[in-house]
Design an enzyme around this catalytic site. Sequence first.
Site, mmCIF file in Angstrom:
data_model
loop_
_atom_site.group_PDB
_atom_site.id
_atom_site.type_symbol
_atom_site.label_atom_id
_atom_site.label_comp_id
_atom_site.label_asym_id
_atom_site.label_seq_id
_atom_site.Cartn_x
_atom_site.Cartn_y
_atom_site.Cartn_z
ATOM 1 N N HIS A 22 0.853 -1.194 0.000
ATOM 2 C CA HIS A 22 0.000 0.000 0.000
ATOM 3 C C HIS A 22 0.879 1.230 0.000
ATOM 4 O O HIS A 22 2.078 1.144 0.308
ATOM 5 C CB HIS A 22 -0.870 0.016 1.268
ATOM 6 C CG HIS A 22 -0.044 0.198 2.508
ATOM 7 N ND1 HIS A 22 0.588 -0.871 3.128
ATOM 8 C CD2 HIS A 22 0.325 1.303 3.198
ATOM 9 C CE1 HIS A 22 1.277 -0.416 4.165
ATOM 10 N NE2 HIS A 22 1.139 0.901 4.228
ATOM 11 N N HIS A 45 5.641 6.574 -0.794
ATOM 12 C CA HIS A 45 6.462 5.379 -0.941
ATOM 13 C C HIS A 45 5.626 4.138 -0.656
ATOM 14 O O HIS A 45 4.623 4.216 0.060
ATOM 15 C CB HIS A 45 7.660 5.416 0.023
ATOM 16 C CG HIS A 45 7.264 5.332 1.454
ATOM 17 N ND1 HIS A 45 6.869 6.443 2.177
ATOM 18 C CD2 HIS A 45 7.159 4.287 2.302
ATOM 19 C CE1 HIS A 45 6.557 6.068 3.407
ATOM 20 N NE2 HIS A 45 6.720 4.761 3.518
HETATM 21 P P1 ATP Z 1 4.402 -3.180 12.044
HETATM 22 O O1 ATP Z 1 4.676 -1.794 12.566
HETATM 23 O O2 ATP Z 1 3.490 -3.956 12.907
HETATM 24 O O3 ATP Z 1 5.613 -3.926 11.660
HETATM 25 P P2 ATP Z 1 3.285 -1.749 9.777
HETATM 26 O O4 ATP Z 1 4.382 -0.734 9.923
HETATM 27 O O5 ATP Z 1 2.950 -2.218 8.413
HETATM 28 O O6 ATP Z 1 3.577 -3.033 10.663
HETATM 29 P P3 ATP Z 1 1.741 0.173 11.131
HETATM 30 O O7 ATP Z 1 2.909 0.509 12.001
HETATM 31 O O8 ATP Z 1 0.405 0.083 11.759
HETATM 32 O O9 ATP Z 1 1.953 -1.203 10.400
HETATM 33 O O10 ATP Z 1 1.735 1.237 9.959
HETATM 34 C C1 ATP Z 1 0.742 1.295 8.959
HETATM 35 C C2 ATP Z 1 1.243 2.213 7.859
HETATM 36 O O11 ATP Z 1 1.446 3.523 8.389
HETATM 37 C C3 ATP Z 1 2.593 1.798 7.276
HETATM 38 O O12 ATP Z 1 2.628 2.189 5.910
HETATM 39 C C4 ATP Z 1 3.585 2.624 8.050
HETATM 40 O O13 ATP Z 1 4.760 2.877 7.311
HETATM 41 C C5 ATP Z 1 2.798 3.908 8.265
HETATM 42 N N1 ATP Z 1 3.236 4.572 9.493
HETATM 43 C C6 ATP Z 1 3.408 4.002 10.711
HETATM 44 N N2 ATP Z 1 3.787 4.905 11.624
HETATM 45 C C7 ATP Z 1 3.870 6.092 10.976
HETATM 46 C C8 ATP Z 1 4.215 7.414 11.376
HETATM 47 N N3 ATP Z 1 4.553 7.731 12.612
HETATM 48 N N4 ATP Z 1 4.178 8.380 10.428
HETATM 49 C C9 ATP Z 1 3.833 8.092 9.168
HETATM 50 N N5 ATP Z 1 3.496 6.874 8.732
HETATM 51 C C10 ATP Z 1 3.514 5.876 9.616
#
Ligand code: ATP
Length: 177
Positions: free
Chosen positions: A43, A124
């Site tokens: 995504h 990205h």
């Molecule tokens: P995990 O953290 O459990 O390994 P994940 O990173 O795919 O899995 P999330 O952390 O819930 O899941 O993030 C969901 C999406 O939001 C991902 O695309 C992640 O890169 C983005 N994301 C997470 N934290 C932030 C942040 N602080 N700022 C911007 N984007 C974020």
Amino acid sequence: MTNEDTLRLFFALPCPPEQAAAICEWRDKQGLGGRPVPAANLHMTLAFLGAQPESDLEAIRQLAADIDSPDFELVLNRLITLSKGFVCLAPTEAPPALLHLAASLAERLVALGLALDSRPYLPHMTLTRQAARMIQGAAASFSWKAERFVLYQSQNTPDGVRYRELGSWPLRASETT
Ligand code: ATP
Ligand code: MG
């Protein structure tokens, strides 16, 4: 803090299954190492909301429904490595309509009182985490028309993170030349 009354939320463009399969097939031949993202999870994040009370969900859905932003062709043809060794596909140039959509969401979320990431928006699609090396440069080119955006709940499961679709809204059909 996440508890049972909050949901970890983000808005994103889903990667259509056909392109996701092609991207993963290409990625798996690149020797990136690390932890590959499953095809179903590919995504492009538009706005990250973090943990929000479930009671705010209707207001967040309404904010999304009020957005009037045109559809656009997304072309991902560059590899970049972000901090923590996230190897990502990115556009060479972000489509103005993508930036408009991300900015519209951010503006409305801030108006609702949410604290957003202060870093500039960087489009990205993460392909692999904890890659063995920094990689930048040309990639194969993958493209599709972004016609909708989605509100996801990020859920940790024993099988890894899973994104549950909580809402989907169409982008306005724009004139094609
Ligand atoms: P995990 O953290 O459990 O390994 P994940 O990173 O795919 O899995 P999330 O952390 O819930 O899941 O993030 C969901 C999406 O939001 C991902 O695309 C992640 O890169 C983005 N994301 C997470 N934290 C932030 C942040 N602080 N700022 C911007 N984007 C974020
Ligand atoms: Mg994360």
